[in-house]
Design an enzyme around this catalytic site. Sequence first.
Site, PDB file in Angstrom:
ATOM      1  N   TYR A 158       0.007   0.310   9.664  1.00  0.00           N
ATOM      2  CA  TYR A 158      -0.218   1.748   9.530  1.00  0.00           C
ATOM      3  C   TYR A 158      -0.873   2.355  10.767  1.00  0.00           C
ATOM      4  CZ  TYR A 158       0.814   2.140   4.511  1.00  0.00           C
ATOM      5  OH  TYR A 158       1.425   2.169   3.285  1.00  0.00           O
TER       6      TYR A 158
ATOM      7  N   LYS B 149       1.375 -13.589   5.065  1.00  0.00           N
ATOM      8  CA  LYS B 149       2.672 -14.145   5.459  1.00  0.00           C
ATOM      9  C   LYS B 149       2.394 -15.112   6.604  1.00  0.00           C
ATOM     10  CE  LYS B 149       7.195 -14.370   5.275  1.00  0.00           C
ATOM     11  NZ  LYS B 149       7.921 -14.967   4.123  1.00  0.00           N
TER      12      LYS B 149
ATOM     13  N   ASP C 147       5.884 -12.911  -0.309  1.00  0.00           N
ATOM     14  CA  ASP C 147       7.174 -12.930  -1.021  1.00  0.00           C
ATOM     15  C   ASP C 147       7.037 -13.661  -2.359  1.00  0.00           C
ATOM     16  OD1 ASP C 147       6.761 -15.291   0.412  1.00  0.00           O
ATOM     17  OD2 ASP C 147       8.842 -15.521   1.064  1.00  0.00           O
TER      18      ASP C 147
ATOM     19  N   ASP D 141       0.073  -1.944  -0.333  1.00  0.00           N
ATOM     20  CA  ASP D 141       0.797  -0.741  -0.737  1.00  0.00           C
ATOM     21  C   ASP D 141       1.965  -1.137  -1.631  1.00  0.00           C
ATOM     22  OD1 ASP D 141       1.549   2.015  -0.702  1.00  0.00           O
ATOM     23  OD2 ASP D 141       3.116   1.511   0.756  1.00  0.00           O
TER      24      ASP D 141
ATOM     25  N   ASP E  85       2.255  -0.874  -6.094  1.00  0.00           N
ATOM     26  CA  ASP E  85       3.326  -0.161  -6.811  1.00  0.00           C
ATOM     27  C   ASP E  85       4.024  -1.117  -7.780  1.00  0.00           C
ATOM     28  OD1 ASP E  85       2.922   2.206  -5.260  1.00  0.00           O
ATOM     29  OD2 ASP E  85       5.067   2.656  -5.416  1.00  0.00           O
TER      30      ASP E  85
END
Length: 363
Positions: free
Chosen positions: A141, A189, A221, A245, A249
Amino acid sequence: MHLKIVVTAGDGIGPEVTNEAVAVLKEVASLGGHTLEFDARRIGGVAIVRDGTPLPADTLAAALDSDAVLLGAVGGNEFNALPPEERPEVGLLKLRTALGGFANLRPAFAFKELEVTSPLRPEIIDGTDILFVRELLGGLYFGHPREWNRVAGEAWNTMHYTRDQVARVARIAFKLAQGRRKKLTSVDKANVLEVSQMWRATVNEVAAEFPGVTVEHQYVDAMAMHLMNQPRSYDVVLTENLFGDILSDESAVITGSLGMLPSATIGGKVNLYEPVHGSAPDIAGKGLANPLGAILTGALILRHSGGLEAEAAAIEASVRKVLELGFRTTDLARGNQQELTVLSTTEMGAKVRETIKTMLVSA
Ligand code: IPM
Ligand code: MN
């Protein structure tokens, strides 16, 4: 208790849902003899249109001078063609940076009453109680360089973290885990990214300060899958900005609707409170928006900025009660549910206020 709260309702359904959150907070304040002062300011698309910038100077100054900021949502389809640095979202990202809060707490929980609303089977989600701690001021970001070079047909963003940025958010997550079920899952990751390798090493260093907390590491993942088939096995989930983020969701599937989820950002000069959902332009102004995420966000203001635990818990209990009584906004009325009453945004807000009155008076 006196709190000065800046309300940046923003775009789309932002104003509708924050109105209900503010009304509930006013009700609680009047019942408990607390004074809450609200100061409405513009941010996002509405500020671009009216002030020519997504974060007007007066909004920023008022926010920095407040005890808490309640944000509705930012963004809208009419701004989609703008370059990233001119979009409504930039107003929010600048506000987050200025307020300085780096630990974004996003609780994800299964309400018994909403089990049929979730597409997941009740036996999978039953009892789920996760606290996501999303790092909010670093990663893709904010990293530089960032650019879309149209001439060259190339674009890049940079995932950047310092060790200190990772350590400070990890410390908050570990502390929170100490007060809960003492388990922390760090998501990264690290099989591909150097940033994640440093993230993992730093989390392990901080873990040594919290011997009572069990740590595990998950690749993002795999986590996206495990979150859906064994959500109950998580307590505190710590992750970087973009992964957080996305996963937060996804976790809305457990609760049944994105409209239910609150968030609080702590660790900086002024705490920032925002429901997890976006501006939902497709349903804006129709009275269809679910105000419960914003109302629960209001509860977090009382808890984290006001120290008013009983009042925060009363708001949460009222939301549960209202659901138990069968009241739903449209987003929650899915599935094979009988004897439900579908309410508009304002009706739902009124129901929560009515219920809270009986709770706080009888308490
Ligand atoms: C969120 C939102 C924001 C984010 C957007 C509006 C900038 O999606 O709070 O989850 O990506 O952080
Ligand atoms: Mn988001």
